[in-house]
Motif scaffolding. Structure first.
Motif, mmCIF file in Angstrom:
data_model
loop_
_atom_site.group_PDB
_atom_site.id
_atom_site.type_symbol
_atom_site.label_atom_id
_atom_site.label_comp_id
_atom_site.label_asym_id
_atom_site.label_seq_id
_atom_site.Cartn_x
_atom_site.Cartn_y
_atom_site.Cartn_z
ATOM 1 N N LEU A 260 0.831 -1.208 0.000
ATOM 2 C CA LEU A 260 0.000 0.000 0.000
ATOM 3 C C LEU A 260 0.864 1.256 0.000
ATOM 4 O O LEU A 260 0.588 2.221 -0.723
ATOM 5 C CB LEU A 260 -0.925 -0.003 1.218
ATOM 6 N N GLN A 261 1.912 1.238 0.793
ATOM 7 C CA GLN A 261 2.812 2.392 0.847
ATOM 8 C C GLN A 261 3.544 2.580 -0.483
ATOM 9 O O GLN A 261 3.674 3.708 -0.977
ATOM 10 C CB GLN A 261 3.818 2.230 1.982
ATOM 11 N N LYS A 262 3.970 1.481 -1.068
ATOM 12 C CA LYS A 262 4.710 1.554 -2.323
ATOM 13 C C LYS A 262 3.850 2.096 -3.460
ATOM 14 O O LYS A 262 4.318 2.882 -4.294
ATOM 15 C CB LYS A 262 5.237 0.159 -2.684
ATOM 16 N N THR A 263 2.591 1.677 -3.497
ATOM 17 C CA THR A 263 1.708 2.077 -4.599
ATOM 18 C C THR A 263 0.971 3.374 -4.326
ATOM 19 O O THR A 263 0.428 3.995 -5.246
ATOM 20 C CB THR A 263 0.664 0.987 -4.876
ATOM 21 N N GLY A 264 0.922 3.784 -3.040
ATOM 22 C CA GLY A 264 0.161 4.968 -2.694
ATOM 23 C C GLY A 264 -1.337 4.737 -2.654
ATOM 24 O O GLY A 264 -2.118 5.695 -2.607
ATOM 25 N N ALA A 265 -1.752 3.474 -2.665
ATOM 26 C CA ALA A 265 -3.179 3.158 -2.652
ATOM 27 C C ALA A 265 -3.766 3.390 -1.272
ATOM 28 O O ALA A 265 -3.114 3.158 -0.250
ATOM 29 C CB ALA A 265 -3.406 1.712 -3.092
ATOM 30 N N ARG A 266 -5.012 3.819 -1.240
ATOM 31 C CA ARG A 266 -5.726 4.072 0.013
ATOM 32 C C ARG A 266 -6.640 2.883 0.305
ATOM 33 O O ARG A 266 -7.538 2.580 -0.484
ATOM 34 C CB ARG A 266 -6.539 5.356 -0.110
ATOM 35 N N LEU A 267 -6.381 2.207 1.422
ATOM 36 C CA LEU A 267 -7.220 1.077 1.809
ATOM 37 C C LEU A 267 -8.499 1.610 2.440
ATOM 38 O O LEU A 267 -8.468 2.301 3.457
ATOM 39 C CB LEU A 267 -6.481 0.169 2.789
ATOM 40 N N THR A 268 -9.639 1.258 1.854
ATOM 41 C CA THR A 268 -10.911 1.779 2.358
ATOM 42 C C THR A 268 -11.666 0.763 3.208
ATOM 43 O O THR A 268 -12.368 1.148 4.148
ATOM 44 C CB THR A 268 -11.822 2.205 1.198
ATOM 45 N N HIS A 269 -11.544 -0.532 2.881
ATOM 46 C CA HIS A 269 -12.323 -1.549 3.590
ATOM 47 C C HIS A 269 -11.504 -2.821 3.791
ATOM 48 O O HIS A 269 -10.662 -3.170 2.947
ATOM 49 C CB HIS A 269 -13.589 -1.923 2.811
ATOM 50 N N VAL A 270 -11.769 -3.477 4.899
ATOM 51 C CA VAL A 270 -11.278 -4.826 5.157
ATOM 52 C C VAL A 270 -12.515 -5.717 5.212
ATOM 53 O O VAL A 270 -13.363 -5.564 6.094
ATOM 54 C CB VAL A 270 -10.489 -4.920 6.470
ATOM 55 N N LEU A 271 -12.627 -6.631 4.257
ATOM 56 C CA LEU A 271 -13.799 -7.496 4.143
ATOM 57 C C LEU A 271 -13.491 -8.854 4.769
ATOM 58 O O LEU A 271 -12.514 -9.491 4.403
ATOM 59 C CB LEU A 271 -14.190 -7.681 2.677
ATOM 60 N N CYS A 272 -14.324 -9.279 5.690
ATOM 61 C CA CYS A 272 -14.148 -10.570 6.359
ATOM 62 C C CYS A 272 -15.179 -11.552 5.824
ATOM 63 O O CYS A 272 -16.385 -11.317 5.972
ATOM 64 C CB CYS A 272 -14.307 -10.424 7.865
ATOM 65 N N THR A 273 -14.713 -12.636 5.217
ATOM 66 C CA THR A 273 -15.665 -13.636 4.745
ATOM 67 C C THR A 273 -16.394 -14.278 5.914
ATOM 68 O O THR A 273 -17.565 -14.650 5.796
ATOM 69 C CB THR A 273 -14.978 -14.735 3.916
ATOM 70 N N HIS A 274 -15.707 -14.410 7.045
ATOM 71 C CA HIS A 274 -16.326 -14.908 8.282
ATOM 72 C C HIS A 274 -15.397 -14.548 9.429
ATOM 73 O O HIS A 274 -14.271 -14.084 9.210
ATOM 74 C CB HIS A 274 -16.598 -16.411 8.212
ATOM 75 N N LEU A 275 -15.852 -14.778 10.657
ATOM 76 C CA LEU A 275 -15.103 -14.291 11.814
ATOM 77 C C LEU A 275 -14.461 -15.409 12.616
ATOM 78 O O LEU A 275 -14.404 -15.346 13.846
ATOM 79 C CB LEU A 275 -16.016 -13.433 12.700
ATOM 80 N N HIS A 276 -13.928 -16.416 11.958
ATOM 81 C CA HIS A 276 -13.075 -17.395 12.629
ATOM 82 C C HIS A 276 -11.703 -16.767 12.839
ATOM 83 O O HIS A 276 -11.210 -16.001 12.002
ATOM 84 C CB HIS A 276 -12.953 -18.673 11.813
ATOM 85 N N PHE A 277 -11.055 -17.126 13.943
ATOM 86 C CA PHE A 277 -9.828 -16.449 14.370
ATOM 87 C C PHE A 277 -8.738 -16.435 13.312
ATOM 88 O O PHE A 277 -7.990 -15.464 13.188
ATOM 89 C CB PHE A 277 -9.293 -17.101 15.657
#
Length: 214
Positions: A48-65
């Protein structure tokens, strides 16, 4: 859209990082969305730092640890919003969601924004969020039609399917989710699983021993 895969955590969960061009309405520039960061997200953050992209969301398919071990670190470093099905929220109050058993570390909890099935835009790309329960009650899959890819977590694997012996799992429900939500997608759609290599809808529809007629 660029796709990068980072196996993370002690169970080597596939964390997917998608980078795309945001719309003018969204401010333009390079945006990113992450799926299932299961451990230290350092490599994803470096990209992300290298490309300068802005992370907007973290998508969780499910909430197993094993699928959420790196969510808090990624959210704190980027300001992204962590999203998951509210039907899986109870898991964060159990060892199955929190970890801390079998010698595995306990995860750091994080704020979860409820995500329901429907049409969204992530990293400048249309995304259809699909309800695909079976591995967990709130399992979600993320289908990006413009690039022909679907991210299914532990629902479906190359010639296999996800476990259903955990609390909240159900095999009949899992099979129904696959057949009604995934097998109805175009056959060439690439299926990105939570562990191991990717496959396609056609390959699994024809050859998966748990799902084919043969």
């Amino acid at each position: 859209m660029d796709l990068h895969v980072f196996p993370m955590g002690p169970l080597e969960v596939n964390c997917y990082l998608l980078l795309g061009q945001a719309s003018t309405e969204a401010g333009g520039g390079l945006e990113a969305v992450a799926v299932d960061p299961g451990g230290n997200p350092r490599k994803a953050l470096d990209l992300l730092q290298k490309t300068g992209a802005r992370l907007t969301h973290v998508l969780c398919t499910h909430l197993h640890f094993d699928h959420i071990g790196g969510v808090r670190a990624l959210v704190e470093a980027t300001g992204a919003t962590a999203c998951a099905s509210p039907q899986d929220a109870y898991l964060l109050e159990s060892e199955l969601g929190r970890g801390g058993f079998m010698g595995l570390p306990e995860i750091e909890l994080f704020d979860v924004t409820p995500l329901t099935p429907g049409e969204y835009v992530f990293a400048g790309q249309p995304c259809r969020v699909l309800a695909t329960p079976g591995h967990s009650p709130g399992s979600l899959s993320f289908y990006f039609p413009a690039i022909g890819r679907v991210f299914v977590g532990d629902l479906l694997f190359n010639r296999s399917v996800g476990r259903t012996d955990f609390p909240g799992g159900d095999f009949a429900t899992l099979v129904r989710s696959i057949k009604e939500q995934i097998f109805t997608l175009p056959g060439a759609t690439i299926v990105h699983s939570g562990h191991g290599e990717s496959t396609t809808v056609d390959n699994e529809r024809t050859h998966n021993p748990y799902l084919s007629e043969f």
